[in-house]
Enzyme design. Structure first.
Site, mmCIF file in Angstrom:
data_model
loop_
_atom_site.group_PDB
_atom_site.id
_atom_site.type_symbol
_atom_site.label_atom_id
_atom_site.label_comp_id
_atom_site.label_asym_id
_atom_site.label_seq_id
_atom_site.Cartn_x
_atom_site.Cartn_y
_atom_site.Cartn_z
ATOM 1 N N TYR A 91 0.873 -1.177 0.000
ATOM 2 C CA TYR A 91 0.000 0.000 0.000
ATOM 3 C C TYR A 91 0.904 1.220 0.000
ATOM 4 O O TYR A 91 1.781 1.352 0.857
ATOM 5 C CB TYR A 91 -0.889 -0.014 1.247
ATOM 6 C CG TYR A 91 -1.735 1.229 1.431
ATOM 7 C CD1 TYR A 91 -2.864 1.457 0.648
ATOM 8 C CD2 TYR A 91 -1.409 2.171 2.400
ATOM 9 C CE1 TYR A 91 -3.644 2.588 0.827
ATOM 10 C CE2 TYR A 91 -2.193 3.310 2.589
ATOM 11 C CZ TYR A 91 -3.304 3.511 1.796
ATOM 12 O OH TYR A 91 -4.078 4.636 1.974
ATOM 13 N N ASP A 133 9.499 2.531 -1.000
ATOM 14 C CA ASP A 133 8.555 3.244 -0.143
ATOM 15 C C ASP A 133 8.922 2.896 1.297
ATOM 16 O O ASP A 133 8.573 1.830 1.801
ATOM 17 C CB ASP A 133 7.123 2.797 -0.475
ATOM 18 C CG ASP A 133 6.089 3.428 0.448
ATOM 19 O OD1 ASP A 133 6.481 4.055 1.453
ATOM 20 O OD2 ASP A 133 4.883 3.278 0.158
ATOM 21 N N LYS A 135 5.708 9.693 8.047
ATOM 22 C CA LYS A 135 5.553 9.204 9.427
ATOM 23 C C LYS A 135 6.591 9.794 10.390
ATOM 24 O O LYS A 135 6.395 10.868 10.919
ATOM 25 C CB LYS A 135 5.605 7.673 9.456
ATOM 26 C CG LYS A 135 4.678 7.011 8.414
ATOM 27 C CD LYS A 135 3.372 6.563 8.961
ATOM 28 C CE LYS A 135 2.612 5.702 7.971
ATOM 29 N NZ LYS A 135 1.196 5.654 8.223
HETATM 30 N N1 HOZ Z 1 -0.412 3.023 6.166
HETATM 31 C C1 HOZ Z 1 -1.158 3.215 7.368
HETATM 32 C C2 HOZ Z 1 -1.878 1.974 7.767
HETATM 33 N N2 HOZ Z 1 -1.443 0.833 7.164
HETATM 34 C C3 HOZ Z 1 -2.001 4.398 7.204
HETATM 35 C C4 HOZ Z 1 -3.003 4.625 8.247
HETATM 36 C C5 HOZ Z 1 -4.285 4.996 7.629
HETATM 37 O O1 HOZ Z 1 -4.566 4.589 6.485
HETATM 38 O O2 HOZ Z 1 -5.044 5.665 8.338
#
Ligand code: HOZ
Length: 425
Positions: free
Chosen positions: A142, A237, A265
């Site tokens: 993702y 990433d 982050k």
């Molecule tokens: N990548 C984070 C969770 N896997 C992001 C948190 C979100 O999507 O709120």
């Protein structure tokens, strides 16, 4: 303070699903989310006055624990001078110097406001640099929610049953080639089937969005070699893993030099930030030097830069990585011991402060094996932990995060709770 229940009832009237990001909604584990009124160290305090040991750590940023005094002080000091200038500011320069010193592959860096912006912009830059359109991504990775990347995506997209989001034009999706992770033959075949057409390969080098998954030995090295041989850029990433698993991210651990790296982050110290950077010849294509446009009113925001600078400087002072790894091992060992007693098959891939519990006998090395995890069982486990004061990611397909603040009583208590939760299944 209104209760979580009443806040959620009001939120659902006005905010889709009552949440501003789907992973918070508890849909896959059942029940309703709690609302957090404050956070300190390893602990969240809910609107209902409950104290919860937190293994989400605001999805990664809180590596020193929540509301660290040094980061709070840095934000307060910056606040004295203003919240946003719309001009260059001194903090941005210090942040760029720090990022470049932590990540040798990054010669130039551009700040933005989220990980989604970082990956979206890095892909545009790769397309501009190579003058090619197609990209390769991996199922379960993702990279935020831009159009090219919401195809076979992990995290909330997968949790909520929409790994291929509605609203993405088929013509966009055709430019994204999706492959299984950890499959060198599939990568070689994709390059063979699309000669001279692949602008870049983007991946989470250690996946954190379909649960936590490590690459097989030599896999990332193969990806590096294949991208170079085919004139495609390699984008790591490291929004989650950067600064978290090592000072210089997975690329330091695996001794790989990507062409571009996406960050987020941790570099915001809990405020909204993203960044992407890499080789000078590629980065110089960005406007105003070059023809690839990318911009942001709040990019390099002084409060976010001040928080991130404090966070990164603290990392260099406390050198937390061996300590965090010991905590991760302790927790996974406790879970494995309980699962063995109970006769439950459990996979616990872990590196440092990131790991997952997959309830499956199948070793997890890609999205399809991750999906063999028993998510109903995970839901019961999640609620057994929550009832006893331990908050886990509310999905079987998310990584857990640790902070240095978990050392001591919090980790010992969490091990007890995890053990009894597994035994209760
Ligand atoms: N990548 C984070 C969770 N896997 C992001 C948190 C979100 O999507 O709120």
């Amino acid at each position: 303070m209104p209760s979580s229940e009443s806040l959620f009832a009001r939120a659902q009237q006005l905010i889709p699903g009552g949440v501003n990001s789907p992973v918070r909604a508890f849909r896959s584990v059942g029940g309703a989310p709690f609302f957090t009124k404050s956070a300190r160290g390893a602990t969240l305090t809910t609107a209902d006055g409950r104290e919860l040991i937190d293994f989400v750590c605001t999805w990664g940023p809180a590596i020193h624990g929540h509301n660290h005094p040094r980061i709070k002080a840095a934000i307060a000091a910056a606040l004295e001078n203003g919240t946003s200038f719309g001009t260059p500011n001194p903090y941005e320069v210090e942040m760029a110097e720090l990022i470049v010193s932590f990540f040798p592959s990054i010669q130039k860096v551009r700040m933005c406001s989220s990980g989604t912006e970082a990956t979206m912009s890095a892909i545009r830059l790769a397309r501009g640099f190579t003058k090619r359109d197609k990209i390769i991504k991996f199922a379960g990775c993702y990279h935020g929610h831009s159009d090219s990347l919401l195809i076979k995506a992990g995290s909330g997209a997968l949790t909520h049953g929409h790994p291929d989001s509605a609203g993405i034009p088929a013509s966009f999706a055709r430019e994204t080639v999706v492959l299984p992770f950890n499959d060198t033959a599939a990568l070689d075949a994709a390059f063979g089937a699309n000669p001279g057409q692949i602008a870049c390969v983007i991946l989470e080098p250690y996946i954190g969005n379909v649960g936590f998954i490590k690459p097989d030995a030599g896999y990332l090295q193969h990806v590096r070699q294949a991208t170079a041989a085919n004139g495609a850029l390699l984008i790591f990433d490291e929004v989650m893993t950067g600064f978290r698993l090592a000072r210089g991210g997975v690329q330091e651990l695996e001794k790989i030099t990507p062409d571009l790296t996406c960050l987020g982050k941790i570099i915001g110290g809990g405020l909204p930030v993203g960044a992407f950077g890499g080789r000078t010849d590629i980065m110089n294509l960005l406007a105003p030097l070059g023809p690839v446009y990318q911009a942001g009113t709040l990019s390099g925001n002084p409060l976010a830069m001040a928080a991130g600078i404090a966070q990164l400087r603290l990392l260099d002072e406390v050198k937390p990585y061996a300590r965090l790894d010991a905590l991760g091992r302790q927790l996974c060992a406790a879970a494995q011991a309980a699962a063995k007693v109970k006769g439950i098959a459990l996979q616990t891939p872990q590196v440092g402060s990131m790991f997952s519990l997959f309830f499956t006998p199948t070793p997890v090395r890609d999205m399809s094996s991750a999906m063999t995890s028993d998510s109903a069982l995970f839901g019961r486990f999640f609620h057994a932990c929550l009832a006893n004061g331990v908050y886990l990611p509310p999905s079987a397909y998310e990584a857990w995060f640790l902070s240095t603040a978990h050392e001591g009583p919090a980790i010992d208590r969490a091990c007890e709770v995890l053990t009894s939760a597994i035994k209760s299944l």
